[in-house]
Design a protein around this motif. Structure first.
Motif, mmCIF file in Angstrom:
data_model
loop_
_atom_site.group_PDB
_atom_site.id
_atom_site.type_symbol
_atom_site.label_atom_id
_atom_site.label_comp_id
_atom_site.label_asym_id
_atom_site.label_seq_id
_atom_site.Cartn_x
_atom_site.Cartn_y
_atom_site.Cartn_z
ATOM 1 N N SER A 235 43.833 27.548 -35.010
ATOM 2 C CA SER A 235 43.697 27.386 -33.663
ATOM 3 C C SER A 235 42.998 26.561 -33.123
ATOM 4 O O SER A 235 43.239 26.041 -31.753
ATOM 5 C CB SER A 235 43.014 28.870 -33.103
ATOM 6 N N LEU A 236 42.293 25.697 -33.706
ATOM 7 C CA LEU A 236 41.328 24.553 -33.595
ATOM 8 C C LEU A 236 42.207 23.322 -33.599
ATOM 9 O O LEU A 236 41.886 22.378 -32.968
ATOM 10 C CB LEU A 236 40.127 24.410 -34.141
ATOM 11 N N LYS A 237 43.367 23.139 -34.114
ATOM 12 C CA LYS A 237 44.177 22.044 -34.175
ATOM 13 C C LYS A 237 43.400 20.784 -34.518
ATOM 14 O O LYS A 237 43.733 19.708 -33.793
ATOM 15 C CB LYS A 237 44.942 21.925 -32.657
ATOM 16 N N CYS A 238 42.800 21.013 -35.437
ATOM 17 C CA CYS A 238 41.854 19.726 -36.051
ATOM 18 C C CYS A 238 42.847 18.529 -36.518
ATOM 19 O O CYS A 238 44.118 19.042 -37.063
ATOM 20 C CB CYS A 238 40.816 20.159 -37.165
ATOM 21 N N SER A 303 33.321 15.212 -26.896
ATOM 22 C CA SER A 303 32.471 16.108 -25.872
ATOM 23 C C SER A 303 33.570 16.529 -24.930
ATOM 24 O O SER A 303 33.495 17.765 -24.407
ATOM 25 C CB SER A 303 31.646 15.003 -25.242
ATOM 26 N N LYS A 304 34.756 15.623 -24.091
ATOM 27 C CA LYS A 304 35.144 15.969 -23.021
ATOM 28 C C LYS A 304 36.103 17.394 -23.326
ATOM 29 O O LYS A 304 36.307 18.104 -22.221
ATOM 30 C CB LYS A 304 35.839 14.822 -22.420
ATOM 31 N N ASP A 305 36.624 17.581 -24.367
ATOM 32 C CA ASP A 305 37.770 18.427 -24.671
ATOM 33 C C ASP A 305 37.478 19.400 -25.688
ATOM 34 O O ASP A 305 38.248 20.303 -25.932
ATOM 35 C CB ASP A 305 39.046 17.914 -24.672
ATOM 36 N N GLY A 306 36.422 19.174 -26.621
ATOM 37 C CA GLY A 306 36.164 19.849 -27.787
ATOM 38 C C GLY A 306 37.124 19.602 -28.924
ATOM 39 O O GLY A 306 37.062 20.397 -29.962
ATOM 40 N N HIS A 307 37.735 18.388 -28.880
ATOM 41 C CA HIS A 307 38.661 17.901 -30.070
ATOM 42 C C HIS A 307 38.053 17.731 -31.306
ATOM 43 O O HIS A 307 36.976 17.268 -31.247
ATOM 44 C CB HIS A 307 39.702 16.806 -29.532
ATOM 45 N N ILE A 308 38.526 18.050 -32.426
ATOM 46 C CA ILE A 308 37.846 18.148 -33.731
ATOM 47 C C ILE A 308 38.403 17.229 -34.706
ATOM 48 O O ILE A 308 39.577 17.519 -34.969
ATOM 49 C CB ILE A 308 37.519 19.207 -34.362
ATOM 50 N N GLU A 334 29.052 16.575 -36.719
ATOM 51 C CA GLU A 334 28.693 15.444 -35.507
ATOM 52 C C GLU A 334 29.357 15.782 -34.158
ATOM 53 O O GLU A 334 30.541 16.342 -34.347
ATOM 54 C CB GLU A 334 29.070 14.106 -35.816
ATOM 55 N N HIS A 335 28.527 15.735 -33.252
ATOM 56 C CA HIS A 335 28.914 16.199 -31.785
ATOM 57 C C HIS A 335 28.585 14.987 -31.057
ATOM 58 O O HIS A 335 27.586 14.357 -30.951
ATOM 59 C CB HIS A 335 28.116 17.266 -31.333
ATOM 60 N N GLU A 336 29.844 14.594 -30.297
ATOM 61 C CA GLU A 336 29.483 13.598 -29.445
ATOM 62 C C GLU A 336 28.519 13.783 -28.298
ATOM 63 O O GLU A 336 28.743 14.607 -27.582
ATOM 64 C CB GLU A 336 30.939 12.989 -28.667
ATOM 65 N N GLY A 337 27.507 12.777 -28.383
ATOM 66 C CA GLY A 337 26.327 12.690 -27.342
ATOM 67 C C GLY A 337 25.126 12.252 -27.754
ATOM 68 O O GLY A 337 25.117 11.387 -28.849
ATOM 69 N N ALA A 352 33.952 24.694 -29.185
ATOM 70 C CA ALA A 352 34.790 24.212 -30.314
ATOM 71 C C ALA A 352 34.012 24.211 -31.517
ATOM 72 O O ALA A 352 34.178 24.540 -32.818
ATOM 73 C CB ALA A 352 35.208 22.878 -30.095
ATOM 74 N N SER A 353 32.803 23.822 -31.343
ATOM 75 C CA SER A 353 31.672 23.757 -32.184
ATOM 76 C C SER A 353 31.664 25.191 -32.869
ATOM 77 O O SER A 353 31.635 25.398 -34.218
ATOM 78 C CB SER A 353 30.543 23.101 -31.927
ATOM 79 N N ALA A 354 31.352 26.066 -32.162
ATOM 80 C CA ALA A 354 30.936 27.582 -32.220
ATOM 81 C C ALA A 354 32.307 28.293 -33.181
ATOM 82 O O ALA A 354 31.881 28.968 -33.981
ATOM 83 C CB ALA A 354 30.771 28.397 -31.172
ATOM 84 N N LYS A 355 33.415 27.869 -32.781
ATOM 85 C CA LYS A 355 34.708 28.502 -33.549
ATOM 86 C C LYS A 355 34.595 27.766 -34.854
ATOM 87 O O LYS A 355 34.976 28.453 -35.872
ATOM 88 C CB LYS A 355 35.930 28.274 -32.945
ATOM 89 N N LEU A 356 34.372 26.178 -34.983
ATOM 90 C CA LEU A 356 34.525 25.808 -36.030
ATOM 91 C C LEU A 356 33.277 26.440 -37.191
ATOM 92 O O LEU A 356 33.554 26.903 -38.353
ATOM 93 C CB LEU A 356 34.293 24.300 -36.160
ATOM 94 N N VAL A 357 32.237 26.420 -36.820
ATOM 95 C CA VAL A 357 31.056 26.633 -37.595
ATOM 96 C C VAL A 357 30.845 28.234 -37.900
ATOM 97 O O VAL A 357 30.602 28.718 -38.986
ATOM 98 C CB VAL A 357 29.544 26.418 -37.069
ATOM 99 N N GLY A 358 31.265 28.889 -36.945
ATOM 100 C CA GLY A 358 31.613 30.248 -37.343
ATOM 101 C C GLY A 358 32.570 30.704 -38.496
ATOM 102 O O GLY A 358 32.461 31.627 -39.167
#
Length: 627
Positions: A235-238, A303-308, A334-337, A352-358
């Protein structure tokens, strides 16, 4: 409903003025840079309702897009990492470039400078919003009402460009939302928020609500499946952007980069996931991780769209944490910021991060708690000499409480503090006067904003000195209020053993000393946290790595484990976070068949020793359970 209609009617003239380019012509002198501080200006909620009506955009869609872009914050008119402004994140930036990720020390950092990146063009939605509304670009940047109108005008244009009708049905707006955010995943998350609803107090004190609409089902375009090589959920389309595993000197197999081949979790159990920020643009970070002379981590989130993007397979060991033991047992994200711009960590990136890390935590059995989901600023130094070189990201503005709610593991506890506490301030209300956000004026205070960390003092009193960290500040140990200095801070979700109480003040054991924080009933900063506590014995030592008692090989200098030289005493108590068994992964040659994992029966407990997690041998402590 009638109140809402009256609000729309009262604000209609204002939005018409915005569209005509005369926004606040008669009120400008009474407005602050944040835009909505004047008592004569409309509420943020009204601004969304009025803009939605004016541009014929469903209010839920406008609120949902804005929430994913900014969590409805203004950020004081300051730009995001991708050059976006205001609640609608309208962008205006000629280029984004950077000099690599996380500039600073750490044992795994500094071997090679991060490569420079070429300028990268970014969308220019701010000038387009100015053209559509007739409002000056400067006002769109700093005036939330104008900014919201600009975002609504853009959505309406995107809807017309997609040959879709303007109207109240959210389901018809999927294509416009996708174009606004940049990805189908962004649009999916917007509609997820619309279905679930959301309420939040913004950084400037505005209460905004998006009412739940469980039936909001968009007409979605077919998404792109995740690349086969990634460890992401589909679902994250990494995207797969590989980091190179390469021998740098054909005559010397000990010189290679930029990560380590391994066989996790079959050979090594994964116990930690480390949350970083890049301290650079997404483009710069991705460029850096493709350099064989630099470092490798597993994922980078835009950052802007949660793309991984994934760079290193989870089975392999990344070089990202500045501590070899943690590297060999962790996944690096890593998170852009930037620490100093942490208020601009976007909701799209959080989700996006929470879905990935979860997903990763469930797949590899990593507990969802602050002892195993670590910030880079929580990773221990391997030795006293390394503590001052460790990193500070993601910093005090990362919203850990919100993040754990997105992970499905909300942080909570009872209000009666006893023997063990969890730090849990109200993020919106917890405004600490940090300095150092402006590199040109390092002593100036950062913009007022909520945060996840509290300050710790030597005595129960707001004017008492901050506690000392002789590892982070060799010599004096004196802490500062710099946003980069966590030596006298405790962060949301961290647990500590109580060392004393005095009125509304609570002391915890922290780096061998009592550290006091204010915990008033009216605005609690901590809650009771039942669990286990270790009590130090007389001979107890603190370690940054959980290594075997004896090794038949000599680790490289930056992988040597040494006891930390903090002064501790028998009887001090620390929260127990987890347990580890002595382990060292010896990988010093390009030929991965010669990498060796050393283990023995030495047992360690992971403890919350200061702002960072550390380890003690089980033989050096006693354990008790508190309710």
């Amino acid at each position: 409903m009638s109140n809402r209609r009256r609000a729309i009617g009262a604000g209609a003239a204002l939005v018409a003025a915005v569209a005509a380019g005369a926004v606040y012509a008669q009120q400008s002198s009474s407005l602050s840079a944040a835009g909505l501080q004047s008592s004569s200006s409309p509420t943020r909620q009204t601004a969304y309702a009025v803009a939605a009506k004016r541009y014929k955009v469903p209010e839920s869609v406008l609120l949902g897009v804005s929430y994913l872009e900014s969590r409805w914050d203004t950020n004081g008119g300051l730009p995001s990492v991708s050059g976006g402004y205001g609640p609608m994140h309208l962008t205006q930036v000629a280029a984004a470039s950077g000099g690599g990720i996380e500039q600073g020390g750490g044992d795994d950092f500094g071997a090679a400078a991060a490569p420079k990146t070429a300028a990268v063009a970014e969308p220019q939605t701010l000038p387009e919003a100015a053209r559509l509304t007739g409002v000056d670009v400067g006002k769109l940047r700093i005036n939330p009402v104008a900014n919201i109108a600009g975002g609504a005008a853009l959505l309406a244009k995107y809807q017309r460009d997609a040959h879709k009708p303007l109207g109240a049905d959210p389901a018809q707006w999927y294509a416009a939302v996708t174009r606004y955010g940049g990805t189908a995943w962004f649009a999916d998350e917007v509609f997820s928020v619309i279905r679930s609803g959301e309420t939040r107090t913004t950084d400037d004190g505005q209460r905004v609500t998006l009412a739940a609409d469980p039936k909001a089902a968009p007409v979605a375009a077919k998404g792109v499946a995740a690349a086969a090589a990634t460890d992401c959920p589909a679902s994250l389309k990494c995207e797969w952007i590989p980091a190179p595993y390469k021998q740098l000197d054909p005559k010397d197999p000990s010189k290679y980069g930029n990560h380590e081949k391994a066989n996790r979790p079959a050979q090594q159990k994964i116990d930690f996931i480390v949350i970083h920020d890049t301290e650079s643009s997404y483009a710069s970070a991705v460029k850096s991780v493709q350099d064989p002379t630099y470092l490798g981590w597993h994922f980078t989130i835009r950052s802007k769209d949660g793309h991984i993007a994934q760079h290193v397979r989870v089975k392999d060991v990344g070089k990202h944490a500045g501590n070899w033991y943690i590297n060999s047992k962790s996944i690096g994200v890593e998170h852009e910021g930037y620490v100093a711009k942490g208020a601009w960590y976007t909701e799209a990136m959080y989700r996006a991060s929470a879905k990935l890390v979860g997903h990763l935590a469930a797949t590899y059995g990593v507990p969802l708690d602050r002892g195993h989901i670590l910030g880079h600023d929580n990773v221990p130094g391997r030795a006293m000499s390394a503590v001052s070189q460790m990193h500070q990201d993601p910093g005090p503005y990362w919203d850990w409480a919100h993040y754990f709610s997105l992970l499905g593991k909300p942080l909570k506890g009872s209000t009666t503090v006893k023997s063990r506490v969890m730090i849990l301030p109200n993020y919106a209300k917890n405004k600490v006067a940090y300095t150092g956000c402006d590199s040109a004026h390092p002593s100036a205070k950062c913009p007022s904003h909520g945060g996840a960390s509290i300050m710790l003092r030597t005595k129960p009193g707001k004017t008492a000195p901050l506690v000392k960290d002789v590892g982070l500040h060799p010599g004096s140990g004196k802490a500062t209020m710099s946003v980069y200095d966590h030596s006298a801070r405790a962060s949301t979700g961290q647990t500590y053993a109580v060392a004393g109480k005095s009125g509304s003040w609570v002391a915890i054991w922290y780096l061998g000393q009592k550290a006091w924080f204010y915990n008033p009933r009216s605005n609690r900063t901590a809650v009771a946290a039942p669990g286990k506590i270790v009590t130090l014995k007389k001979s107890a030592k603190i370690w940054g790595m959980a290594y075997p008692a004896k090794l038949s090989v000599t680790p490289p200098a930056d992988r040597v484990a040494e006891p930390l030289k903090y002064t501790v005493a028998a009887g001090q108590k620390y929260a127990l976070l987890g347990s580890e068994t002595g382990e060292y992964y010896h990988s010093v040659t390009y030929d991965s068949t010669k990498h060796v994992l050393y283990k023995d029966s030495t047992k360690y407990y992971e403890i919350q020793f200061g702002h960072r997690a550390y380890f003690v041998k089980t033989s050096d402590v006693t354990v008790s359970t508190v309710g």
